[in-house]
Design a protein around this motif. Structure first.
Motif, mmCIF file in Angstrom:
data_model
loop_
_atom_site.group_PDB
_atom_site.id
_atom_site.type_symbol
_atom_site.label_atom_id
_atom_site.label_comp_id
_atom_site.label_asym_id
_atom_site.label_seq_id
_atom_site.Cartn_x
_atom_site.Cartn_y
_atom_site.Cartn_z
ATOM 1 N N ALA A 88 1.023 -0.957 -0.323
ATOM 2 C CA ALA A 88 0.183 -0.268 -0.568
ATOM 3 C C ALA A 88 0.800 1.557 0.779
ATOM 4 C CB ALA A 88 -1.099 0.106 0.974
ATOM 5 N N ALA A 89 2.198 1.250 0.247
ATOM 6 C CA ALA A 89 2.862 2.107 0.273
ATOM 7 C C ALA A 89 4.201 1.997 -0.762
ATOM 8 C CB ALA A 89 4.351 2.336 1.856
ATOM 9 N N GLY A 90 3.282 2.913 -1.637
ATOM 10 C CA GLY A 90 4.085 3.263 -3.476
ATOM 11 C C GLY A 90 4.655 4.140 -3.104
ATOM 12 N N VAL A 91 5.607 4.624 -3.827
ATOM 13 C CA VAL A 91 6.612 5.742 -4.251
ATOM 14 C C VAL A 91 5.943 7.380 -4.055
ATOM 15 C CG1 VAL A 91 8.433 7.042 -5.921
ATOM 16 C CG2 VAL A 91 8.202 4.257 -5.219
ATOM 17 N N LYS A 92 4.822 7.000 -4.425
ATOM 18 C CA LYS A 92 4.427 9.144 -4.889
ATOM 19 C C LYS A 92 3.710 8.580 -3.291
ATOM 20 C CE LYS A 92 0.865 11.329 -7.095
ATOM 21 N NZ LYS A 92 0.765 12.375 -6.072
ATOM 22 N N LEU A 93 3.222 7.508 -2.311
ATOM 23 C CA LEU A 93 2.650 8.294 -1.433
ATOM 24 C C LEU A 93 3.682 8.644 -0.312
ATOM 25 C CD1 LEU A 93 0.697 7.869 0.874
ATOM 26 C CD2 LEU A 93 1.177 5.405 0.868
ATOM 27 N N ILE A 94 5.044 7.641 -0.325
ATOM 28 C CA ILE A 94 6.387 8.205 0.095
ATOM 29 C C ILE A 94 7.208 10.042 -0.385
ATOM 30 C CG2 ILE A 94 8.641 7.481 0.178
ATOM 31 C CD1 ILE A 94 7.690 4.297 0.401
ATOM 32 N N THR A 95 7.165 9.985 -1.824
ATOM 33 C CA THR A 95 7.656 10.904 -1.990
ATOM 34 C C THR A 95 5.992 12.060 -1.061
ATOM 35 O OG1 THR A 95 6.675 10.546 -3.995
ATOM 36 C CG2 THR A 95 8.771 9.997 -3.317
ATOM 37 N N ASP A 96 5.001 12.713 -1.546
ATOM 38 C CA ASP A 96 4.375 13.408 -1.228
ATOM 39 C C ASP A 96 4.028 13.787 0.729
ATOM 40 O OD1 ASP A 96 3.402 13.309 -3.840
ATOM 41 O OD2 ASP A 96 1.318 12.355 -4.216
ATOM 42 N N SER A 97 4.857 12.288 0.795
ATOM 43 C CA SER A 97 4.388 12.234 2.831
ATOM 44 C C SER A 97 6.152 12.832 2.800
ATOM 45 C CB SER A 97 4.875 10.999 3.529
ATOM 46 O OG SER A 97 3.402 10.443 2.972
ATOM 47 N N ALA A 98 6.900 12.526 2.177
ATOM 48 C CA ALA A 98 8.451 13.025 2.477
ATOM 49 C C ALA A 98 8.358 14.765 2.553
ATOM 50 C CB ALA A 98 9.356 12.772 1.744
ATOM 51 N N GLY A 99 7.772 15.179 1.157
ATOM 52 C CA GLY A 99 7.564 16.658 0.482
ATOM 53 C C GLY A 99 8.059 16.638 -0.449
ATOM 54 N N VAL A 100 8.676 15.772 -1.517
ATOM 55 C CA VAL A 100 9.687 16.003 -2.416
ATOM 56 C C VAL A 100 9.416 15.892 -3.514
ATOM 57 C CG1 VAL A 100 11.852 15.792 -0.489
ATOM 58 C CG2 VAL A 100 11.132 13.656 -1.915
ATOM 59 N N PRO A 101 10.039 15.944 -4.788
ATOM 60 C CA PRO A 101 9.292 15.431 -6.093
ATOM 61 C C PRO A 101 8.919 14.215 -6.337
ATOM 62 C CG PRO A 101 10.290 17.154 -6.124
ATOM 63 C CD PRO A 101 10.858 16.642 -4.983
#
Length: 253
Positions: A88-101
């Motif tokens: 469930a934790a995809g790359v987009k979710l992770i980067t969105d959560s990190a506040g990075v592109p």
């Protein structure tokens, strides 16, 4: 910690709860062909230094944020894998959560799998297994406090965070060999630390059971993983209470 805990294994009728520097002024009277002597006196070394406008000496400044971005990604992945699991934790979710592109992800990691291995290492460190070998405390006390610490960590997050090892084992271990090996290594290291404490407790007489300590250690790890699954569903402390009752009132006696 124990004062903040109220656990069922102590009261079986009560649910388990956890309670950039300033610009320098130029000397307008100084000759353009005569070098200005370096400043003298106390604190002089804290003033202007030659060469700081040379790209060869400042190139590293532009590179510094890269390490920060990597840490932001790891921090976010730790939380998202912990809360939602691997799939469930995809790359987009992770980067969105990190506040990075999203594109910055691949500047630091080849794949989500590679990131997952880093997260597993960090998760292992966060379990503080070294406390199980703290000779300042009795081994049985260490064991109880270890599992109380793990329980409090889950309760404090509203039972929404499971075990990273357990999440990865059920979701990715079957089809991603590197993750399977990482999970296996994590469980083995954990079980070994518990086993060592059990062996000490048997030697000092606080555990009278003659059961093989390695078998007991592995069983406790597996039983704890099961208790976590139960709490993700019930969210009432009952599975943790059952674990403490059986583990410390029956097995480790």
């Amino acid at each position: 910690m124990r004062d903040k805990l109220k656990v069922l294994y102590l009261d079986r009728t009560t649910p388990y709860t956890i309670t950039q520097p300033a610009r320098l002024k130029h000397n307008s009277t100084a000759s353009s062909t005569t070098a200005t002597p370096p400043p003298a006196g106390p604190g002089a070394r804290h003033r202007a230094q030659p060469g700081l406008t040379n790209p060869e000496t400042t190139a590293h400044i532009g590179r510094m944020p890269r390490a920060s971005v990597r840490e932001q990604i790891v921090d976010a992945a730790y939380e998202q894998f912990h809360r939602h699991g691997y799939n469930a934790a995809g790359v987009k979710l992770i980067t969105d959560s990190a506040g990075v592109p999203k594109g910055s992800f691949y500047n630091h990691f080849e794949s989500k799998e590679a990131l997952a291995l880093v997260v597993m290492d960090r998760y292992g460190e966060s379990r503080h297994l070294e406390t199980l070998a703290d000779k300042k405390k009795a081994p049985l006390t260490r064991l109880r406090e270890h599992f109380e610490f793990l329980a409090k960590d889950i309760v404090d997050f509203g039972y929404e965070r499971g075990c990273v090892y357990g999440n990865f084992s059920t979701e990715a271990a079957d089809h991603i060999p590197a993750i399977r090996e990482g999970v296996r290594g994590g469980f083995d290291h954990w079980a070994a630390a518990i086993t060592a404490a059990i062996r000490e407790a048997q030697e000092d007489g606080s555990i009278t059971s003659t059961q093989d300590p390695e078998t007991l250690g592995r069983f406790l790890v597996n039983a704890w993983e099961g208790a976590i699954v139960g709490e993700r569903a019930a969210k009432d402390g009952s599975s943790f209470a059952a674990f403490f009752t059986i583990a410390f009132d029956t097995l480790l006696r």
